[in-house]
Design a protein around this motif. Structure first.
Motif, PDB file in Angstrom:
ATOM      1  N   GLU A 113       0.810  -1.210   0.000  1.00 41.23           N
ATOM      2  CA  GLU A 113       0.000   0.000   0.000  1.00 41.23           C
ATOM      3  C   GLU A 113       0.845   1.263   0.000  1.00 41.23           C
ATOM      4  O   GLU A 113       0.488   2.245  -0.636  1.00 41.23           O
ATOM      5  N   ASP A 114       1.934   1.261   0.724  1.00 40.25           N
ATOM      6  CA  ASP A 114       2.744   2.463   0.856  1.00 40.25           C
ATOM      7  C   ASP A 114       3.811   2.516  -0.220  1.00 40.25           C
ATOM      8  O   ASP A 114       4.727   1.693  -0.251  1.00 40.25           O
ATOM      9  N   MET A 115       3.667   3.507  -1.108  1.00 43.74           N
ATOM     10  CA  MET A 115       4.684   3.718  -2.117  1.00 43.74           C
ATOM     11  C   MET A 115       4.647   5.178  -2.523  1.00 43.74           C
ATOM     12  O   MET A 115       3.586   5.747  -2.771  1.00 43.74           O
ATOM     13  N   GLY A 116       5.821   5.786  -2.566  1.00 41.59           N
ATOM     14  CA  GLY A 116       5.906   7.177  -2.968  1.00 41.59           C
ATOM     15  C   GLY A 116       5.739   7.342  -4.471  1.00 41.59           C
ATOM     16  O   GLY A 116       5.716   6.377  -5.227  1.00 41.59           O
ATOM     17  N   GLU A 117       5.642   8.581  -4.870  1.00 39.51           N
ATOM     18  CA  GLU A 117       5.566   8.914  -6.294  1.00 39.51           C
ATOM     19  C   GLU A 117       6.944   8.676  -6.916  1.00 39.51           C
ATOM     20  O   GLU A 117       7.963   9.035  -6.341  1.00 39.51           O
ATOM     21  N   VAL A 118       6.968   8.069  -8.094  1.00 41.29           N
ATOM     22  CA  VAL A 118       8.218   7.776  -8.784  1.00 41.29           C
ATOM     23  C   VAL A 118       8.241   8.540 -10.102  1.00 41.29           C
ATOM     24  O   VAL A 118       7.260   8.558 -10.841  1.00 41.29           O
ATOM     25  N   GLN A 119       9.368   9.164 -10.371  1.00 37.14           N
ATOM     26  CA  GLN A 119       9.551   9.939 -11.596  1.00 37.14           C
ATOM     27  C   GLN A 119      10.910   9.597 -12.197  1.00 37.14           C
ATOM     28  O   GLN A 119      11.890   9.446 -11.473  1.00 37.14           O
ATOM     29  N   LEU A 120      10.954   9.466 -13.520  1.00 38.84           N
ATOM     30  CA  LEU A 120      12.212   9.260 -14.218  1.00 38.84           C
ATOM     31  C   LEU A 120      12.516  10.509 -15.029  1.00 38.84           C
ATOM     32  O   LEU A 120      11.690  10.956 -15.824  1.00 38.84           O
ATOM     33  N   ILE A 121      13.683  11.083 -14.781  1.00 36.74           N
ATOM     34  CA  ILE A 121      14.217  12.131 -15.632  1.00 36.74           C
ATOM     35  C   ILE A 121      15.208  11.387 -16.518  1.00 36.74           C
ATOM     36  O   ILE A 121      16.227  10.898 -16.034  1.00 36.74           O
ATOM     37  N   GLY A 122      14.888  11.258 -17.786  1.00 36.18           N
ATOM     38  CA  GLY A 122      15.672  10.363 -18.621  1.00 36.18           C
ATOM     39  C   GLY A 122      16.275  11.004 -19.849  1.00 36.18           C
ATOM     40  O   GLY A 122      15.870  12.081 -20.281  1.00 36.18           O
ATOM     41  N   MET A 123      17.248  10.289 -20.387  1.00 30.62           N
ATOM     42  CA  MET A 123      17.884  10.660 -21.639  1.00 30.62           C
ATOM     43  C   MET A 123      17.980   9.414 -22.506  1.00 30.62           C
ATOM     44  O   MET A 123      18.274   8.333 -22.006  1.00 30.62           O
ATOM     45  N   ILE A 124      17.751   9.597 -23.783  1.00 28.00           N
ATOM     46  CA  ILE A 124      17.942   8.505 -24.725  1.00 28.00           C
ATOM     47  C   ILE A 124      19.442   8.396 -24.988  1.00 28.00           C
ATOM     48  O   ILE A 124      20.066   9.364 -25.435  1.00 28.00           O
ATOM     49  N   PRO A 125      20.036   7.249 -24.672  1.00 26.01           N
ATOM     50  CA  PRO A 125      21.487   7.091 -24.822  1.00 26.01           C
ATOM     51  C   PRO A 125      21.878   6.815 -26.274  1.00 26.01           C
ATOM     52  O   PRO A 125      21.063   6.347 -27.068  1.00 26.01           O
ATOM     53  N   GLU A 126      23.122   7.093 -26.570  1.00 23.83           N
ATOM     54  CA  GLU A 126      23.656   6.750 -27.882  1.00 23.83           C
ATOM     55  C   GLU A 126      24.282   5.354 -27.847  1.00 23.83           C
ATOM     56  O   GLU A 126      24.140   4.580 -28.781  1.00 23.83           O
ATOM     57  N   ASP A 127      24.963   5.031 -26.736  1.00 21.08           N
ATOM     58  CA  ASP A 127      25.670   3.758 -26.641  1.00 21.08           C
ATOM     59  C   ASP A 127      25.580   3.228 -25.217  1.00 21.08           C
ATOM     60  O   ASP A 127      26.085   3.850 -24.286  1.00 21.08           O
ATOM     61  N   ILE A 128      24.919   2.072 -25.061  1.00 16.11           N
ATOM     62  CA  ILE A 128      24.877   1.402 -23.757  1.00 16.11           C
ATOM     63  C   ILE A 128      25.423  -0.021 -23.881  1.00 16.11           C
ATOM     64  O   ILE A 128      25.158  -0.866 -23.042  1.00 16.11           O
ATOM     65  N   ILE A 129      26.184  -0.243 -24.932  1.00 17.61           N
ATOM     66  CA  ILE A 129      26.767  -1.557 -25.178  1.00 17.61           C
ATOM     67  C   ILE A 129      28.250  -1.581 -24.810  1.00 17.61           C
ATOM     68  O   ILE A 129      28.715  -2.458 -24.092  1.00 17.61           O
ATOM     69  N   GLU A 130      28.990  -0.593 -25.305  1.00 13.38           N
ATOM     70  CA  GLU A 130      30.432  -0.538 -25.072  1.00 13.38           C
ATOM     71  C   GLU A 130      30.727  -0.292 -23.589  1.00 13.38           C
ATOM     72  O   GLU A 130      30.100   0.547 -22.956  1.00 13.38           O
ATOM     73  N   VAL A 131      31.661  -1.049 -23.036  1.00 18.78           N
ATOM     74  CA  VAL A 131      32.074  -0.845 -21.654  1.00 18.78           C
ATOM     75  C   VAL A 131      33.141   0.238 -21.654  1.00 18.78           C
ATOM     76  O   VAL A 131      34.254   0.036 -22.135  1.00 18.78           O
ATOM     77  N   LYS A 132      32.779   1.402 -21.115  1.00 15.07           N
ATOM     78  CA  LYS A 132      33.680   2.548 -21.156  1.00 15.07           C
ATOM     79  C   LYS A 132      33.279   3.528 -20.060  1.00 15.07           C
ATOM     80  O   LYS A 132      32.098   3.815 -19.893  1.00 15.07           O
ATOM     81  N   ASN A 133      34.234   4.040 -19.337  1.00 11.93           N
ATOM     82  CA  ASN A 133      33.977   4.999 -18.270  1.00 11.93           C
ATOM     83  C   ASN A 133      33.981   6.410 -18.832  1.00 11.93           C
ATOM     84  O   ASN A 133      34.923   7.174 -18.646  1.00 11.93           O
ATOM     85  N   SER A 134      32.928   6.748 -19.530  1.00 15.89           N
ATOM     86  CA  SER A 134      32.761   8.091 -20.077  1.00 15.89           C
ATOM     87  C   SER A 134      31.360   8.179 -20.655  1.00 15.89           C
ATOM     88  O   SER A 134      30.572   7.259 -20.520  1.00 15.89           O
ATOM     89  N   LEU A 135      31.068   9.290 -21.289  1.00 15.25           N
ATOM     90  CA  LEU A 135      29.820   9.454 -22.022  1.00 15.25           C
ATOM     91  C   LEU A 135      30.145   9.711 -23.477  1.00 15.25           C
ATOM     92  O   LEU A 135      31.199  10.261 -23.798  1.00 15.25           O
ATOM     93  N   THR A 136      29.223   9.349 -24.352  1.00 13.42           N
ATOM     94  CA  THR A 136      29.399   9.708 -25.752  1.00 13.42           C
ATOM     95  C   THR A 136      29.286  11.225 -25.869  1.00 13.42           C
ATOM     96  O   THR A 136      28.687  11.879 -24.999  1.00 13.42           O
ATOM     97  N   PRO A 137      29.842  11.826 -26.918  1.00  7.84           N
ATOM     98  CA  PRO A 137      29.697  13.277 -27.102  1.00  7.84           C
ATOM     99  C   PRO A 137      28.229  13.723 -27.110  1.00  7.84           C
ATOM    100  O   PRO A 137      27.900  14.779 -26.581  1.00  7.84           O
ATOM    101  N   THR A 138      27.353  12.907 -27.688  1.00  8.37           N
ATOM    102  CA  THR A 138      25.924  13.244 -27.717  1.00  8.37           C
ATOM    103  C   THR A 138      25.359  13.353 -26.306  1.00  8.37           C
ATOM    104  O   THR A 138      24.663  14.318 -25.968  1.00  8.37           O
ATOM    105  N   ALA A 139      25.627  12.354 -25.471  1.00 10.13           N
ATOM    106  CA  ALA A 139      25.124  12.378 -24.094  1.00 10.13           C
ATOM    107  C   ALA A 139      25.753  13.523 -23.307  1.00 10.13           C
ATOM    108  O   ALA A 139      25.057  14.225 -22.562  1.00 10.13           O
ATOM    109  N   LEU A 140      27.060  13.720 -23.450  1.00  9.68           N
ATOM    110  CA  LEU A 140      27.737  14.797 -22.733  1.00  9.68           C
ATOM    111  C   LEU A 140      27.136  16.147 -23.085  1.00  9.68           C
ATOM    112  O   LEU A 140      26.881  16.974 -22.204  1.00  9.68           O
ATOM    113  N   ASN A 141      26.864  16.382 -24.355  1.00  9.86           N
ATOM    114  CA  ASN A 141      26.282  17.657 -24.788  1.00  9.86           C
ATOM    115  C   ASN A 141      24.858  17.856 -24.268  1.00  9.86           C
ATOM    116  O   ASN A 141      24.388  18.982 -24.172  1.00  9.86           O
ATOM    117  N   SER A 142      24.169  16.754 -23.934  1.00 10.82           N
ATOM    118  CA  SER A 142      22.794  16.836 -23.437  1.00 10.82           C
ATOM    119  C   SER A 142      22.704  16.891 -21.914  1.00 10.82           C
ATOM    120  O   SER A 142      21.608  17.076 -21.375  1.00 10.82           O
TER     121      SER A 142
END
Length: 171
Positions: free
Chosen positions: A96-125
């Motif tokens: 019964e008890d659940m707070g309101e949930v909201q997603l502030i989201g971005m469409i990613p360019e690449d979620i496959i490559e394992v890399k500690n960074s963001l694509t230029p598209t994501a960084l610019n957004s």
């Protein structure tokens, strides 16, 4: 991390480094919490998650959606953020008890490559993602005051994705 999938973590760190966090706001990286997230969904009035989404659009587009909207959009979820949120929403819907949930989201360019960074598209957004996040907080009467001498998105990503012994703010 899977490249752009880490944008929620970087946003969390950016906010922590650049804003004073009021006592009525908890900021955390929920990416590794799994079922522990259920506690936040049940004990908090509102949970805002910042992360990736597979909504229709182009890479870098940002948006806000509610938990109810996420649940009604169909069963196929393509990003780790979506999978984790919907799984917790489904589990918590039995309680019964659940707070309101909201997603502030971005469409990613690449979620496959394992890399500690963001694509230029994501960084610019990232500034647009920050704007939506701050607006969502302000709707709940939480205004974040900027700190002096904060870090840029690039500095945050470099410092937290590739930890070093030297803090770039001290150079």
């Amino acid at each position: 991390m899977f490249h752009d999938e880490g944008l929620g973590i970087y946003m969390t760190k950016y906010i922590e480094e650049n804003y004073h966090i009021p006592d009525n706001l908890t900021i955390l990286d929920g990416g590794g919490l799994g079922f522990t997230l259920m506690t936040y969904y049940q004990e908090y009035d509102k949970v805002i998650t910042v992360g990736t989404s597979s909504k229709e659009g182009k890479a870098g587009d940002v948006f806000s959606t509610t938990g109810e909207e996420m649940m009604s959009e169909g069963a196929v979820k393509k990003t780790a953020t979506e999978v984790e949120i919907t799984m917790m929403l489904e589990i918590c819907s039995f309680h019964e008890d659940m707070g309101e949930v909201q997603l502030i989201g971005m469409i990613p360019e690449d979620i496959i490559e394992v890399k500690n960074s963001l694509t230029p598209t994501a960084l610019n957004s990232m500034p647009n993602l920050l704007r939506l996040t701050l607006e969502a907080l302000e709707k709940d009467n939480i205004t974040l005051e900027p700190k002096e001498g904060g870090m840029s998105f690039i500095e945050v990503i470099d410092f937290f994705a590739n930890p070093k012994n030297i803090d770039p703010r001290n150079n």
